[in-house]
Design an enzyme around this catalytic site. Structure first.
Site, mmCIF file in Angstrom:
data_model
loop_
_atom_site.group_PDB
_atom_site.id
_atom_site.type_symbol
_atom_site.label_atom_id
_atom_site.label_comp_id
_atom_site.label_asym_id
_atom_site.label_seq_id
_atom_site.Cartn_x
_atom_site.Cartn_y
_atom_site.Cartn_z
ATOM 1 N N LYS A 20 -2.503 5.660 9.968
ATOM 2 C CA LYS A 20 -0.866 5.356 8.780
ATOM 3 C C LYS A 20 -1.375 4.795 7.559
ATOM 4 C CE LYS A 20 -4.018 0.536 10.556
ATOM 5 N NZ LYS A 20 -4.525 0.231 10.744
ATOM 6 N N TYR B 284 -4.628 -5.828 -24.361
ATOM 7 C CA TYR B 284 -3.604 -7.005 -24.680
ATOM 8 C C TYR B 284 -4.304 -9.024 -24.607
ATOM 9 C CZ TYR B 284 0.894 -4.359 -23.344
ATOM 10 O OH TYR B 284 1.371 -3.222 -23.582
#
Ligand code: PLP
Length: 377
Positions: A51, A272
């Site tokens: 899956k 950042y």
């Protein structure tokens, strides 16, 4: 698909020159993992759970490699995944749809010879109706809820089914299955409780092959194996026995390219938010991988070059990460070089640990702009 479309498919991934990072998938390690799980299973058959595009590694390549090992039973989550896989595998292998077939799509699923998993009497009724409309018996798997409370018929539904065998008219029960909630915790009392509930619910249903275990459940011992095991994670190298050494082989390697290097002075903010400040001169490299590639922002780990660990400094950005390369000789690392992010020094489970998550999420979150290489297919 015309020839142009086919060509586009082949070229839909960036070349190594175009990409920021390289993902290598070792299909021979995957095949070895399948053999190892089989060696634990004795006479129990071993399926492959593919899956979510083979847990992010490519369902087509993974399934073909497992097929070459003699695996003839596959599980996917969605109908769409099943249709794609059927096109890849052609007729023959069994493909089960874990979430069942969405209402109205039964004929489409049956036409592709997919086996639905009936998780409720409602899903069973729709599948049986499709079988009668088609005028042929359709195989079905019945999932019973033995205690995970996620998918499968509740005990009351199983009792209703036991009292009304006509509900199974038109279908042939190929498998009775359930799923363990705590298989990765061998001491958890839910394991034995679920096994007991599974045996009771099975006894109410027509005799059919049974399936209970995922990867971790295989290591709970033969009582949990039944007729068919359904491993996913362990095939892809994730440790099915957390807290103990990993018996599986690592399947993926992820390497990121160095974009540039620089020397930073003391007391400089980096990245950042300036969450990191240099305390002295620091040699840094910026590498071409970020959270848009599925690298968790919280996974402040390291990169590796020639076995040397190069810690992250500052925040992970969308497309880049800054690493401290002071531990390397000057000039040892240059633009264009590759540093290891996942591999022999840092496994998928290690990265998951840094991110406060599980290996499953790291693998299925891997991005789509890597250059991918399949080895040992
Ligand atoms: C995902 C899944 C599996 C595979 O589980 P792993 O822990 O990856 O081995 C097996 N059975 C069901 C029902 C699943 O949803």
């Amino acid at each position: 698909m015309d020839r142009d479309d086919a060509r586009k498919c082949e070229t839909s991934q960036p070349s190594l020159a175009e990409a920021g990072a390289l993902l290598t998938i070792d299909l021979s390690a995957l095949r070895e993992n399948y053999r190892l799980l089989k060696s634990h299973l004795g006479a129990t058959r071993c399926a492959g759970v593919v899956k979510a595009d083979g847990y992010g590694l490519g369902a087509a390549e993974v399934a073909k490699a497992l097929l070459a090992e003699g695996c003839d039973t596959f599980f996917v989550a969605h109908l769409g995944e099943g249709l794609t896989l059927r096109a890849v595998l052609s007729d023959g292998p069994e493909i089960y749809i874990l979430n069942g077939t969405p209402p109205g799509a039964e004929a489409e699923a049956a036409a592709a010879d997919l086996i639905t998993i009936a998780n409720s009497l409602e899903q069973l009724a729709a599948w049986a109706a499709a079988a009668r409309a088609l005028g042929r018996k359709l195989p079905v798997a019945l999932q019973v809820d033995s205690g995970m409370s996620r998918l499968g018929m509740m005990p009351g539904e199983v009792e209703t089914l036991a009292r009304n065998p006509g509900l199974l008219e038109g279908v042939e029960v190929r498998l009775v299955m359930s799923h363990l909630a705590c298989a990765d915790e061998p001491e958890h009392p839910a394991n034995a409780a679920q096994k007991k509930a599974f045996d009771l619910l099975r006894s109410l249903l027509p005799a059919a092959p049974a399936s209970l275990t995922n990867s971790s459940g295989i290591f709970l011992g033969p009582d949990y194996h039944y007729d068919l095991a359904r491993p996913g994670a362990a095939l892809y190298g994730i440790n099915p026995t957390p807290g103990k050494p990993n018996p599986m082989r690592e399947v993926i390697r992820l390497s990121a390219k160095v974009i540039q290097t620089r020397t930073l002075e003391a007391d400089i903010g980096v990245g950042y938010g300036h969450t990191f400040r240099t305390t002295g001169p620091l040699r840094a490299a910026t590498i071409s991988l970020g959270y848009a590639d599925g690298w968790h922002r919280r996974a402040a780990a390291g990169a590796f070059f020639n076995g040397v660990r190069l810690p992250f400094v500052g925040r992970v950005s969308m497309d880049s990460i800054i690493i401290d390369i002071s531990a390397l000789p000057e000039g040892a690392l240059k633009a264009g070089d590759l540093v290891e992010m996942i591999g022999s020094h840092q496994t998928v489970d290690d990265v998951a640990g840094h991110a406060g998550t599980i290996g499953y999420e790291v693998l299925t979150g891997l991005g789509h702009r890597f250059h991918r290489i399949y080895e040992g297919g």
